[in-house]
Design a protein around this motif. Sequence first.
Motif, PDB file in Angstrom:
ATOM      1  N   LYS A   1      12.019   1.426   8.266  1.00  0.00           N
ATOM      2  CA  LYS A   1      11.203   2.390   7.363  1.00  0.00           C
ATOM      3  C   LYS A   1      10.816   3.096   7.524  1.00  0.00           C
ATOM      4  O   LYS A   1       9.704   3.644   5.965  1.00  0.00           O
ATOM      5  N   ASP A   2      10.380   4.239   8.229  1.00  0.00           N
ATOM      6  CA  ASP A   2      10.266   5.463   8.003  1.00  0.00           C
ATOM      7  C   ASP A   2      10.912   6.038   7.106  1.00  0.00           C
ATOM      8  O   ASP A   2      10.721   7.210   6.272  1.00  0.00           O
ATOM      9  N   ILE A   3      12.249   6.470   6.961  1.00  0.00           N
ATOM     10  CA  ILE A   3      13.111   6.938   6.167  1.00  0.00           C
ATOM     11  C   ILE A   3      13.112   6.211   4.449  1.00  0.00           C
ATOM     12  O   ILE A   3      12.966   7.593   4.124  1.00  0.00           O
ATOM     13  N   PRO A   4      13.025   5.596   4.592  1.00  0.00           N
ATOM     14  CA  PRO A   4      12.767   4.982   2.438  1.00  0.00           C
ATOM     15  C   PRO A   4      11.681   5.255   2.567  1.00  0.00           C
ATOM     16  O   PRO A   4      11.480   5.723   1.234  1.00  0.00           O
ATOM     17  N   LEU A   5      10.731   5.813   3.615  1.00  0.00           N
ATOM     18  CA  LEU A   5       8.866   6.126   2.598  1.00  0.00           C
ATOM     19  C   LEU A   5       9.716   6.962   2.380  1.00  0.00           C
ATOM     20  O   LEU A   5       8.837   8.145   1.833  1.00  0.00           O
TER      21      LEU A   5
ATOM     22  N   VAL B   1       1.631  -0.971   0.151  1.00  0.00           N
ATOM     23  CA  VAL B   1       0.225  -0.342  -0.223  1.00  0.00           C
ATOM     24  C   VAL B   1       1.032   1.335  -0.448  1.00  0.00           C
ATOM     25  O   VAL B   1       1.045   1.601  -0.823  1.00  0.00           O
ATOM     26  N   LEU B   2       1.859   1.703   1.170  1.00  0.00           N
ATOM     27  CA  LEU B   2       2.575   2.780   0.933  1.00  0.00           C
ATOM     28  C   LEU B   2       4.122   2.240   0.111  1.00  0.00           C
ATOM     29  O   LEU B   2       3.850   3.425  -0.094  1.00  0.00           O
ATOM     30  N   SER B   3       3.808   1.198   0.040  1.00  0.00           N
ATOM     31  CA  SER B   3       5.472   0.978  -1.283  1.00  0.00           C
ATOM     32  C   SER B   3       5.063   0.367  -2.620  1.00  0.00           C
ATOM     33  O   SER B   3       5.519   0.396  -3.011  1.00  0.00           O
ATOM     34  N   ARG B   4       3.754   0.612  -2.362  1.00  0.00           N
ATOM     35  CA  ARG B   4       3.606  -0.374  -4.066  1.00  0.00           C
ATOM     36  C   ARG B   4       3.996   0.495  -4.961  1.00  0.00           C
ATOM     37  O   ARG B   4       4.054   0.403  -5.805  1.00  0.00           O
ATOM     38  N   TYR B   5       4.416   1.881  -5.413  1.00  0.00           N
ATOM     39  CA  TYR B   5       5.393   2.644  -6.595  1.00  0.00           C
ATOM     40  C   TYR B   5       6.587   3.281  -6.221  1.00  0.00           C
ATOM     41  O   TYR B   5       6.809   3.877  -6.331  1.00  0.00           O
ATOM     42  N   TRP B   6       7.081   2.725  -4.929  1.00  0.00           N
ATOM     43  CA  TRP B   6       8.595   2.610  -4.726  1.00  0.00           C
ATOM     44  C   TRP B   6       9.274   2.435  -5.845  1.00  0.00           C
ATOM     45  O   TRP B   6      10.188   3.461  -5.519  1.00  0.00           O
ATOM     46  N   ASP B   7       9.131   1.282  -6.350  1.00  0.00           N
ATOM     47  CA  ASP B   7      10.287   1.134  -7.925  1.00  0.00           C
ATOM     48  C   ASP B   7      10.167   1.987  -8.886  1.00  0.00           C
ATOM     49  O   ASP B   7      10.416   2.016  -9.922  1.00  0.00           O
TER      50      ASP B   7
ATOM     51  N   MET C   1      11.496   9.072   1.462  1.00  0.00           N
ATOM     52  CA  MET C   1      12.573   8.623   0.426  1.00  0.00           C
ATOM     53  C   MET C   1      11.902   8.755  -1.387  1.00  0.00           C
ATOM     54  O   MET C   1      12.116   9.191  -1.989  1.00  0.00           O
ATOM     55  N   ALA C   2      11.700   8.030  -0.659  1.00  0.00           N
ATOM     56  CA  ALA C   2      10.227   7.181  -2.206  1.00  0.00           C
ATOM     57  C   ALA C   2       8.964   8.168  -2.441  1.00  0.00           C
ATOM     58  O   ALA C   2       9.080   8.151  -3.212  1.00  0.00           O
ATOM     59  N   THR C   3       8.782   8.552  -1.213  1.00  0.00           N
ATOM     60  CA  THR C   3       6.822   8.722  -1.551  1.00  0.00           C
ATOM     61  C   THR C   3       6.906  10.082   0.643  1.00  0.00           C
ATOM     62  O   THR C   3       6.339   9.873   1.016  1.00  0.00           O
ATOM     63  N   PRO C   4       7.424  10.691   0.004  1.00  0.00           N
ATOM     64  CA  PRO C   4       7.327  11.766   0.788  1.00  0.00           C
ATOM     65  C   PRO C   4       6.024  12.891   0.674  1.00  0.00           C
ATOM     66  O   PRO C   4       5.590  12.803   1.784  1.00  0.00           O
ATOM     67  N   HIS C   5       5.154  12.859  -0.554  1.00  0.00           N
ATOM     68  CA  HIS C   5       3.868  13.115  -0.419  1.00  0.00           C
ATOM     69  C   HIS C   5       2.682  12.957   0.107  1.00  0.00           C
ATOM     70  O   HIS C   5       1.780  12.818   0.946  1.00  0.00           O
ATOM     71  N   VAL C   6       3.077  11.196   0.404  1.00  0.00           N
ATOM     72  CA  VAL C   6       1.367  10.380   1.000  1.00  0.00           C
ATOM     73  C   VAL C   6       1.960  10.793   3.111  1.00  0.00           C
ATOM     74  O   VAL C   6       1.421  11.181   3.196  1.00  0.00           O
ATOM     75  N   LEU C   7       3.144  11.044   3.292  1.00  0.00           N
ATOM     76  CA  LEU C   7       3.365  11.800   4.826  1.00  0.00           C
ATOM     77  C   LEU C   7       2.345  13.106   4.816  1.00  0.00           C
ATOM     78  O   LEU C   7       1.977  13.755   5.463  1.00  0.00           O
ATOM     79  N   VAL C   8       3.313  14.210   3.429  1.00  0.00           N
ATOM     80  CA  VAL C   8       2.451  15.495   3.853  1.00  0.00           C
ATOM     81  C   VAL C   8       1.062  15.609   3.645  1.00  0.00           C
ATOM     82  O   VAL C   8       0.209  16.317   4.601  1.00  0.00           O
ATOM     83  N   GLU C   9       0.702  14.454   3.117  1.00  0.00           N
ATOM     84  CA  GLU C   9      -1.451  14.019   2.671  1.00  0.00           C
ATOM     85  C   GLU C   9      -1.975  14.034   3.891  1.00  0.00           C
ATOM     86  O   GLU C   9      -2.491  14.243   4.293  1.00  0.00           O
TER      87      GLU C   9
ATOM     88  N   VAL D   1      20.050  12.665   8.101  1.00  0.00           N
ATOM     89  CA  VAL D   1      19.738  12.107   6.675  1.00  0.00           C
ATOM     90  C   VAL D   1      19.458  13.332   5.773  1.00  0.00           C
ATOM     91  O   VAL D   1      18.372  13.487   5.576  1.00  0.00           O
ATOM     92  N   VAL D   2      20.083  13.581   5.315  1.00  0.00           N
ATOM     93  CA  VAL D   2      20.509  14.650   4.512  1.00  0.00           C
ATOM     94  C   VAL D   2      19.659  14.547   3.467  1.00  0.00           C
ATOM     95  O   VAL D   2      18.960  15.310   2.914  1.00  0.00           O
ATOM     96  N   PRO D   3      19.828  13.920   2.719  1.00  0.00           N
ATOM     97  CA  PRO D   3      18.896  13.491   1.436  1.00  0.00           C
ATOM     98  C   PRO D   3      17.505  13.385   1.677  1.00  0.00           C
ATOM     99  O   PRO D   3      16.891  13.957   0.868  1.00  0.00           O
ATOM    100  N   VAL D   4      17.228  12.865   2.639  1.00  0.00           N
ATOM    101  CA  VAL D   4      16.022  12.992   3.130  1.00  0.00           C
ATOM    102  C   VAL D   4      15.042  14.417   2.911  1.00  0.00           C
ATOM    103  O   VAL D   4      13.963  15.010   3.528  1.00  0.00           O
ATOM    104  N   LEU D   5      15.901  15.160   3.951  1.00  0.00           N
ATOM    105  CA  LEU D   5      15.639  16.466   4.598  1.00  0.00           C
ATOM    106  C   LEU D   5      15.313  17.478   3.058  1.00  0.00           C
ATOM    107  O   LEU D   5      13.930  17.958   2.797  1.00  0.00           O
TER     108      LEU D   5
END
Length: 434
Positions: free
Chosen positions: A92-96, A7-13, A98-106, A128-132
Motif C-alpha cells: 500500500k505504501d509503495i504504490p502510494l 481519497v489517497l488513490s483518487r487520481y492514481w491513474d 509511486m503514484a502521489t509522493p507529494h501527498v506524503l511530502v505535504e 525500491v529504487v524507482p520509488v526512491l
Amino acid sequence: MTSLTPVLSRYWDDPQSWTLETYLRHDGYRALDTALGMTPAEVIGLVKESGLRGRGGAGFPTGQKWSFINAHDPKPHYLVVNADESEPGTCKDIPLLMATPHVLVEGAIIAAYAIGARHAFIYVRGEVVPVLRRLRAAVVEAYEAGYLGTDIRGTGFDLDLVVHAGAGAYICGEETALLDSLEGRRGQPRLRPPFPAVAGLYACPTVVNNVESIASVPAIVSRGVDWFKSMGSDKSPGFTLYSLSGHVTRPGQYEAPLGITLRELLDYAGGVRAGHQLKFWTPGGSSTPLLTTEHLDVPLDYEGVAGAGSMLGTKALQIFDETTCVVRAVRRWTQFYAHESCGKCTPCREGTYWLAQIYQRLEEGAASQADIDKLLDIADAILGKSFCALGDGAASPIISSIKYFRDEYLAHLDGGCPFDPYASTLFAVEGAGA
C-alpha cells in the motif's frame, strides 16, 4: 454494499500523477496553507479529534502520539516517516509513493510543523529504487516551489526533509530499529522506556509514523473532522488502503472505509479466481493470525478483526484457495521470520530457527504427533516474550493455522505434504498396490 472511498488513490491513474503540477491541480498543498495558519497545538488537536489511527499496523491514535512530544523540550524535535514496507503481502505504501509522493511530502510538512520539528526523514526500503528516485524528485520540486527549506510560505517555519534508503532488513520496520539504522548502527529494537517521544533519533524527541498515516493528514486538514468521521466506525474512523493479493481475480489496492468486510472487497475484486473457493486469508499480512471462510463478514477495522481473534495490521489481505497447503504456506512465512530475526533476543532467535526445522520435517513426512505439539510449545515461548513484535508475528500464523487446520497438519505425518503433486501420485500408487 459499502462504497469505496478514493481519497489517497483518487487520481492514481492520471498521467504523471507524481508531479507537482498534477498535485497542485488536485488542490495539493492547500492543506499546508491552512495548517500554517493554525498553531501547532491546534493542528495536533485537529488530528486527535479526527480519531486518525496509525496505518502501519498497531493502530495507535496519531494525534495522541504527536501530543507526547514536549513542546518545551529544548532538544531538537524530529519527524521520521516509516516507509520500510516489508511485511509479506503488504503493498500500500509503495504504490502510494509511486503514484502521489507529494501527498506524503505535504503531510510530513504539516506533521513536522505540529510537533515543532525542523528536520524530517523518510526511511525507504533501498530495494525500491524507482520509488526512491520518484520521492526524491518530489522533494526537490517541493524545495524549488518553497514548500520546504527556510521561511516556508512566509511563515518563518523552516524544514529540511531527507529521503534515506535503508539496506533491506525486515526488522527496520520496527520503529526503534529503524531509528538505530537511521543513526548508522545495526538495526535492532531498543529497550523501552524511554520511548521515541522522549529519546528517539539522536536521543531527541521523535515521532515515527507510517506513510499512510502521514499521507492522510492533508485530507483531514482540508475537509475537516466531521467529513473524516463520516467514514468508518466510531472507534476506527476514516478511509484506508486495503491490499488484496493471492488467489483473487483482480488483485490490487482498494481504498474503502474502515469496517468494510472481505466479502464486500472480494465483490469489488471479482471474487476468488474462477473455479476455486476461499480456504483461508490474512487480514493484515503474514504476521497476523489467519482467518477462514467463517470470517468473511467480520468488519475490517481494529476492533472487528481483534474480536475475531486476529489483527488488522497493515490490511494486507492475502487470499488462498483450496489448492493451497496451509502447512507449506506457514512454513514459508516461518522461514522468512527465521531469516529476518535480528538475533537480539533468545526466544525469537532460537525459537524461529527450531520452528523452521520442524516445518521441514512436516513437509518431508518425517514428523510425529509430538512435533505438532512442539510447534505450539515453541510458539507460546515466543509470543509476547520477545523483544519486539517480530516474535509475535512468527508465532501467530502457526497457532492460528493449527487451530483451524489441525487435520491438515496430521495428514503430513504420513508421507509428506498431501498437496504435493508427486506425493499425491505416490499415495495413490501405494494405495492401489495395497
